[in-house]
Scaffold this motif. Sequence first.
Motif, PDB file in Angstrom:
ATOM      1  N   SER A   4       0.559 -10.786   3.121  1.00 25.39           N
ATOM      2  CA  SER A   4       1.118  -9.621   3.809  1.00 25.39           C
ATOM      3  C   SER A   4       0.470  -8.346   3.285  1.00 25.39           C
ATOM      4  O   SER A   4       0.294  -8.190   2.070  1.00 25.39           O
ATOM      5  N   ILE A   5       0.143  -7.445   4.221  1.00 20.30           N
ATOM      6  CA  ILE A   5      -0.333  -6.103   3.878  1.00 20.30           C
ATOM      7  C   ILE A   5       0.658  -5.107   4.463  1.00 20.30           C
ATOM      8  O   ILE A   5       0.813  -5.021   5.678  1.00 20.30           O
TER       9      ILE A   5
ATOM     10  N   ILE B 183      -2.279 -14.203   7.736  1.00 22.16           N
ATOM     11  CA  ILE B 183      -2.330 -12.809   7.299  1.00 22.16           C
ATOM     12  C   ILE B 183      -1.498 -11.948   8.239  1.00 22.16           C
ATOM     13  O   ILE B 183      -1.688 -11.986   9.460  1.00 22.16           O
ATOM     14  N   MET B 184      -0.573 -11.185   7.663  1.00 21.51           N
ATOM     15  CA  MET B 184       0.296 -10.295   8.431  1.00 21.51           C
ATOM     16  C   MET B 184       0.111  -8.864   7.957  1.00 21.51           C
ATOM     17  O   MET B 184      -0.071  -8.629   6.759  1.00 21.51           O
ATOM     18  N   MET B 185       0.190  -7.911   8.897  1.00 24.32           N
ATOM     19  CA  MET B 185      -0.013  -6.502   8.575  1.00 24.32           C
ATOM     20  C   MET B 185       0.974  -5.655   9.370  1.00 24.32           C
ATOM     21  O   MET B 185       1.225  -5.945  10.545  1.00 24.32           O
TER      22      MET B 185
ATOM     23  N   THR C 281       0.818  -1.215   0.000  1.00 25.96           N
ATOM     24  CA  THR C 281       0.000   0.000   0.000  1.00 25.96           C
ATOM     25  C   THR C 281       0.851   1.265   0.000  1.00 25.96           C
ATOM     26  O   THR C 281       0.300   2.367   0.046  1.00 25.96           O
ATOM     27  N   GLU C 282       2.157   1.099  -0.020  1.00 22.69           N
ATOM     28  CA  GLU C 282       3.066   2.245  -0.070  1.00 22.69           C
ATOM     29  C   GLU C 282       4.047   2.060  -1.224  1.00 22.69           C
ATOM     30  O   GLU C 282       5.262   2.067  -1.030  1.00 22.69           O
ATOM     31  N   PRO C 283       3.546   1.850  -2.444  1.00 19.48           N
ATOM     32  CA  PRO C 283       4.444   1.510  -3.549  1.00 19.48           C
ATOM     33  C   PRO C 283       5.403   2.639  -3.868  1.00 19.48           C
ATOM     34  O   PRO C 283       5.064   3.809  -3.691  1.00 19.48           O
ATOM     35  N   PRO C 284       6.627   2.265  -4.312  1.00 21.83           N
ATOM     36  CA  PRO C 284       7.113   0.908  -4.530  1.00 21.83           C
ATOM     37  C   PRO C 284       8.043   0.456  -3.395  1.00 21.83           C
ATOM     38  O   PRO C 284       9.268   0.358  -3.589  1.00 21.83           O
ATOM     39  N   SER C 285       7.510   0.167  -2.236  1.00 19.01           N
ATOM     40  CA  SER C 285       8.362  -0.226  -1.111  1.00 19.01           C
ATOM     41  C   SER C 285       8.775  -1.694  -1.181  1.00 19.01           C
ATOM     42  O   SER C 285       9.674  -2.111  -0.455  1.00 19.01           O
TER      43      SER C 285
END
Length: 489
Positions: free
Chosen positions: A164-165, A219-221, A81-85
């Motif tokens: 992963s999120i 699921i990991m966040m 959600t923080e591309p391109p990380s």
Amino acid sequence: MFDKFPRAPSMRPFLNIGFPFDIQTGKYYTGKNGESILNGGLQHVTGIGGGGNLYKSTLLHFMHLTALDRYNAARGMVYDTEPPSCSYPRFEQLSARMPRLAGDDLKQRLLLTDSTVIVGNKWFKQLKEAIDFKLKSGKDGWADTPFLDEEGKPIRTLLPNIISIDSMSMFTSDNVQDILDENEIGASGANIEAMRGQGAKTQMLVQLPDMATGSNTFIMMTAHAGKQYQLDARTPLQKQLTFLKQDVKFKNVPEKFLFLTNNLWYAVGASPMINRTTKAPEYPRNSSDDLSGDTDLMLVTFSNLRAKNGPSGIPFEVIISQSEGYLQALSALHYLKNNDRFGLGGHDRAYFCELRPDVSLQRTTVRGKLDSDVKLARAVEICAEICQMQNLWSNLPTDLFCTPKELYDDLRMMGYDWEQLLDTRGYWVYENDKHPQNFLSTKDLLMMRAGKYQPKWATRNTSVAPVTNVVEPKPKHLVEATLGDVAAA
């Protein structure tokens, strides 16, 4: 009265990801051959939080890639959600030392997508559809684990998926995007953006536990954390969690993030590991790794703020290379040094692991030797897990307490070959996975010394007289530090 209610499974298998996570969150179960199998490590909903530049994503990627490496049938996805990380070259770099993943085409095992190609709510809708499809899969989607149910039969699960999120703080939905598109920066109409965003994330989070656990999806966040300020001095700040500072708050995530995760790992702080004399890395890769002021090697302090299957609030340190990722074996060695040099012989300048005493170690050589000698890394891992068990577990039978030196000497006297014992894995795998290494857990070794277990595959020189005297239990290495002390330091 309750006969018509369905019964939940007696246990749910979790994925082993190694030191220091498995022992902290795990419990041993007995397998069909008397072996001790640790059920701990990666659980179905995991959160990782902390301030900026505290290696939350690095730890997330380690957990994700390690699970893929150890569980060959697993498939994964990363939603950035923080591309391109995130990138495939970075994942290849982080998995270079993972024996069953290194060299593979990661694109076959791991899908990388991001918010530029699919917005958050649509991504979650497709994820739910994929999980519904998985739940309808036939027998090929299931496999036996080495864990046994109440009837002594192998527990079967759907094959695992790892999601992963990175990060939940920046996860957004198209209704929020519409609000931002329709209003200029600073316009009053944009003020409801945060409220709409929190509502969408809350709806998502409340669905995760059932959805993930029921489909054997992990699921990991990650989430950002930072200072919160109270403008009204007469109203004190509300403390979110017991072991979280009162003036620290998780940013742009709803309260459900704190309570619906099985484990919530929190990065307290980080500092460069630089030798005071040489000003180079404390543990250089090799003799040429001597650049003064090099900050690649970082010491990061984590704590499990909310653990549903283990202790909360105990700080622990891990070593992270900014280029290579989480250094698990070196972190285990650092843990031993900080626990009265448990399992380490010699002195602070020249020492050895008591389960592999023939390999001499020094500050400037230990990192390279841990990378090249897998049996040395395995020996250090076993020592660290024994130390953790004695530190954290109050219910460990007293006849299993011993030092690594006593374990090494006594098993040799019983005729076991340590070269064979160290050529093993300590993590469980699915029964249809023909892993090249035999399974041997840390508790198995302690049980062997106590005369309570013998692996079928282990060769033994029976001409050696068995050990009959079991040593008295040693005092535990008590964990005295508190999260507040670490944060203050």
